[in-house]
Design a protein around this motif. Structure first.
Motif, PDB file in Angstrom:
ATOM      1  N   PHE A 407       0.832  -1.206   0.000  1.00  0.00           N
ATOM      2  CA  PHE A 407       0.000   0.000   0.000  1.00  0.00           C
ATOM      3  C   PHE A 407       0.868   1.257   0.000  1.00  0.00           C
ATOM      4  N   LEU A 408       1.905   1.281   0.848  1.00  0.00           N
ATOM      5  CA  LEU A 408       2.771   2.456   0.915  1.00  0.00           C
ATOM      6  C   LEU A 408       3.453   2.720  -0.428  1.00  0.00           C
ATOM      7  N   GLN A 409       3.845   1.635  -1.107  1.00  0.00           N
ATOM      8  CA  GLN A 409       4.543   1.792  -2.377  1.00  0.00           C
ATOM      9  C   GLN A 409       3.596   2.288  -3.468  1.00  0.00           C
ATOM     10  N   ASN A 410       2.317   1.951  -3.355  1.00  0.00           N
ATOM     11  CA  ASN A 410       1.348   2.302  -4.402  1.00  0.00           C
ATOM     12  C   ASN A 410       0.410   3.429  -3.989  1.00  0.00           C
ATOM     13  N   ARG A 411       0.690   4.071  -2.868  1.00  0.00           N
ATOM     14  CA  ARG A 411      -0.256   5.073  -2.381  1.00  0.00           C
ATOM     15  C   ARG A 411      -0.239   6.317  -3.277  1.00  0.00           C
ATOM     16  N   VAL A 412      -1.399   6.894  -3.398  1.00  0.00           N
ATOM     17  CA  VAL A 412      -1.576   8.114  -4.191  1.00  0.00           C
ATOM     18  C   VAL A 412      -2.502   9.052  -3.426  1.00  0.00           C
ATOM     19  N   MET A 413      -2.356  10.333  -3.701  1.00  0.00           N
ATOM     20  CA  MET A 413      -3.245  11.332  -3.117  1.00  0.00           C
ATOM     21  C   MET A 413      -4.286  11.720  -4.156  1.00  0.00           C
ATOM     22  N   ILE A 414      -5.551  11.468  -3.847  1.00  0.00           N
ATOM     23  CA  ILE A 414      -6.637  11.887  -4.724  1.00  0.00           C
ATOM     24  C   ILE A 414      -7.273  13.139  -4.126  1.00  0.00           C
ATOM     25  N   ILE A 415      -7.230  14.233  -4.875  1.00  0.00           N
ATOM     26  CA  ILE A 415      -7.881  15.477  -4.459  1.00  0.00           C
ATOM     27  C   ILE A 415      -9.277  15.500  -5.070  1.00  0.00           C
ATOM     28  N   THR A 460     -15.508  13.028 -12.375  1.00  0.00           N
ATOM     29  CA  THR A 460     -14.998  13.441 -13.687  1.00  0.00           C
ATOM     30  C   THR A 460     -13.498  13.626 -13.591  1.00  0.00           C
ATOM     31  N   THR A 461     -12.752  13.066 -14.548  1.00  0.00           N
ATOM     32  CA  THR A 461     -11.297  13.201 -14.553  1.00  0.00           C
ATOM     33  C   THR A 461     -10.894  14.607 -14.986  1.00  0.00           C
ATOM     34  N   THR A 462      -9.640  14.964 -14.668  1.00  0.00           N
ATOM     35  CA  THR A 462      -9.131  16.288 -15.013  1.00  0.00           C
ATOM     36  C   THR A 462      -7.781  16.163 -15.706  1.00  0.00           C
ATOM     37  N   ASP A 463      -7.361  17.221 -16.349  1.00  0.00           N
ATOM     38  CA  ASP A 463      -6.041  17.285 -16.942  1.00  0.00           C
ATOM     39  C   ASP A 463      -4.998  17.383 -15.836  1.00  0.00           C
ATOM     40  N   ALA A 464      -3.914  16.593 -15.964  1.00  0.00           N
ATOM     41  CA  ALA A 464      -2.913  16.525 -14.891  1.00  0.00           C
ATOM     42  C   ALA A 464      -2.261  17.870 -14.625  1.00  0.00           C
ATOM     43  N   PHE A 485      -7.064   5.225 -14.305  1.00  0.00           N
ATOM     44  CA  PHE A 485      -7.400   6.577 -14.750  1.00  0.00           C
ATOM     45  C   PHE A 485      -6.370   7.622 -14.297  1.00  0.00           C
ATOM     46  N   MET A 486      -5.261   7.145 -13.687  1.00  0.00           N
ATOM     47  CA  MET A 486      -4.160   8.076 -13.408  1.00  0.00           C
ATOM     48  C   MET A 486      -3.477   8.418 -14.728  1.00  0.00           C
ATOM     49  N   ASP A 487      -2.860   9.606 -14.822  1.00  0.00           N
ATOM     50  CA  ASP A 487      -2.260  10.048 -16.071  1.00  0.00           C
ATOM     51  C   ASP A 487      -1.021   9.262 -16.457  1.00  0.00           C
ATOM     52  N   SER A 488      -0.321   8.685 -15.489  1.00  0.00           N
ATOM     53  CA  SER A 488       0.855   7.886 -15.808  1.00  0.00           C
ATOM     54  C   SER A 488       1.076   6.891 -14.692  1.00  0.00           C
ATOM     55  N   SER A 489       1.889   5.882 -14.983  1.00  0.00           N
ATOM     56  CA  SER A 489       2.112   4.827 -14.004  1.00  0.00           C
ATOM     57  C   SER A 489       2.901   5.313 -12.788  1.00  0.00           C
TER      58      SER A 489
END
Length: 506
Positions: A407-415, A460-464, A485-489
């Motif tokens: 989880f720590l390695q793959n964690r992301v912040m979603i705003i 709805t997704t947004t431009d990075a 749906f993330m802009d890049s890996s």
């Protein structure tokens, strides 16, 4: 292997951005058969990258410094023409070495590093890439071994970077350097890999005591200032250098020698960093009680982390000295005493090998057999019944450190931002999630925060770059993960716009 589908994505995942321009990029694969009949030292055919010739250097049964057992593999990236190169030849290369199954490229082991190759130091890589018996046998989660029927592919991903000499010259003009100090207190607050977050661009750096130091200040003067800062006598303070190992971990290396009054802070930094640039990273150690020899003879220093299953936390609990030839299970009573638990509480111990590799330790093995060395990190958890652990997993929680580290390695912040500027009950908020979480998990967490039915939320997704709507409404899918749906890996933050609906999106 992911690289066979998308080499750039594989490189982006396993070769972190170092901040340099990329001069050239090359992927080269070398197929090997009849592994057990291979010579002790072999090299691949040459290949070109960045105007230089390279090759893979392989010791199928380990080189002379990997130990006498023959149960390891040593692999290096090697400059193929050191004798023909001028004396001042150099090339800065970042690379990943991969050993994979020839029929199933999703079964692989990978290590990465970067190095400034010179005519004198023309190879760099991994003396203990992996234990041979593990490569020959099916590991948990795989359907076949990495080396199958004595055959395997060795692939190298090479980025030749723009010459870092200009960066070095700019830094040489600055008379100061920054020293960042890890302490037992900062370690106890750190939740993540290593002793602290140092140099990782994806996440904020750890909040550490920091000193601006004249490069030519003697180490003795600097150490005295540090001791005064922490309000401790100078004679009980010992500073250790932290280095970035070839497996991309930042670990303790060696205590700084105190018998050379002319030793400068810059010289200490240069000993720890071959590129002779960047911060000086240190561990602040306090010697308790009289000690003629420190560390004690035959001992190594090991750091401990506690994975608390019920609290879902992973935090440092200090360090211990262990005899190299003592058994892993000898740590159990030491940990029980450190945690002030009832003697005999059963434990499971894991080695924090590198990002993406957390391994369960064999209690009967010695620390030497387990290849534990100074500065390594061991994580422990209280052993629980399988039924209890399944209950955690049913609740979407992590039942062991391996999954939590994942989880720590793959964690992301979603705003999450409201799509429509309406009432005050539509706040902007952020959630830390895993790239592996499915759409329903994300919607559930957002719904809990907003106190709104998750199936009545639309995203709805947004431009990075600009965070403006792209017009793409996320459709609920059982198999869709956040990574889709993330802009890049390798992105770690993204913005989603949300709407509270009166009707279900299902």
């Amino acid at each position: 292997m992911e690289a066979s589908l998308d080499q750039k994505a594989f490189a982006a995942k396993h070769l972190p951005d170092l901040g340099y321009d990329i001069k050239d990029f090359r992927v080269y694969t070398w197929r090997l058969t009849n592994w057990m009949k291979l010579e002790k030292k072999i090299t691949s055919p040459d290949f070109d990258c960045g105007g230089h010739k390279w090759r893979i250097l392989l010791f199928p049964f380990g080189n002379s410094t990997s130990g006498p057992s023959g149960d390891t593999v040593s692999v290096y990236l090697d400059h193929a023409e050191p004798m023909e190169s001028p004396e001042d030849w150099h090339a800065h290369a970042q690379f990943a070495l991969v050993i994979s199954n020839i029929r199933d490229h999703t079964t692989y082991a990978v290590w990465n590093s970067d190095h400034r190759f010179t005519a004198e130091q023309c190879d760099w890589g991994f003396t203990r890439f992996g234990q041979l018996h593990k490569l020959f046998n099916i590991q948990e989660g795989d359907s076949r071994p990495i080396i199958e029927e004595e055959s395997a592919d060795i692939t190298v991903y090479v980025r030749v970077l723009e010459d870092s000499a200009s960066v070095l010259r700019n830094e040489e003009k600055c008379p100061f350097l920054t020293a960042r100090v890890v302490t037992d207190d900062t370690f106890a607050r750190h939740e993540g890999f290593d002793l602290a977050t140092l140099g990782e661009k994806k996440w904020p750096q750890s909040d550490l005591p920091t000193f601006c130091v004249p490069k030519q200040e003697t180490y003795g003067t600097f150490k005295s200032r540090v001791a005064v800062h922490f309000k401790l006598p100078n004679n009980i303070v010992r500073l250790w250098v932290l280095v970035r190992r070839v497996n991309e971990t930042v670990r303790l290396d060696t205590p700084i020698p105190e018998n050379d009054p002319s030793l400068t802070v810059e010289a200490v930094r240069d000993m720890a960093n071959m590129m002779r640039r960047g911060d000086l990273r240190l561990y602040f150690d306090v010697i308790m009680g009289p000690s003629r020899s420190y560390p004690p003879p035959g001992h190594i220093i090991v750091f401990l982390k506690h994975f608390d299953t019920s609290k879902q936390t992973l935090l440092g609990v200090g360090k211990v000295f262990v005899l190299c030839n003592s058994k892993v299970q000898d740590l159990h009573p030491i940990i029980n005493e450190r945690m002030k638990w009832t003697p005999g509480v059963p434990l499971r111990l894991y080695e924090e090998v590198k990002p993406g590799m957390i391994t369960l330790m064999e209690p009967e093995s010695t620390f030497a057999e387990s290849e534990i060395q100074d500065g390594d990190i061991i994580c422990f958890q209280v052993e629980q019944a399988e039924e209890e652990l399944r209950d955690f997993e049913t609740q979407g929680l992590y039942s062991n450190p391996v999954h939590f580290y994942g989880f720590l390695q793959n964690r992301v912040m979603i705003i999450f931002r409201p799509k429509l500027e309406e009432p005050d009950d539509n706040p902007e908020f952020g959630l830390v999630l895993s790239k592996k979480h499915k759409y329903d998990t994300m919607a559930q967490r957002a719904g809990e925060y907003l106190r709104h039915d998750p199936i009545k939320l639309r995203f709805t997704t947004t431009d990075a770059a600009s965070a403006v709507p792209r017009g793409s409404v996320l459709k609920r899918s059982l198999n869709q993960s956040i990574a889709d749906f993330m802009d890049s890996s390798y992105a770690t933050t993204t913005v989603l716009l949300y709407e509270k609906l009166a009707v279900s999106t299902v």
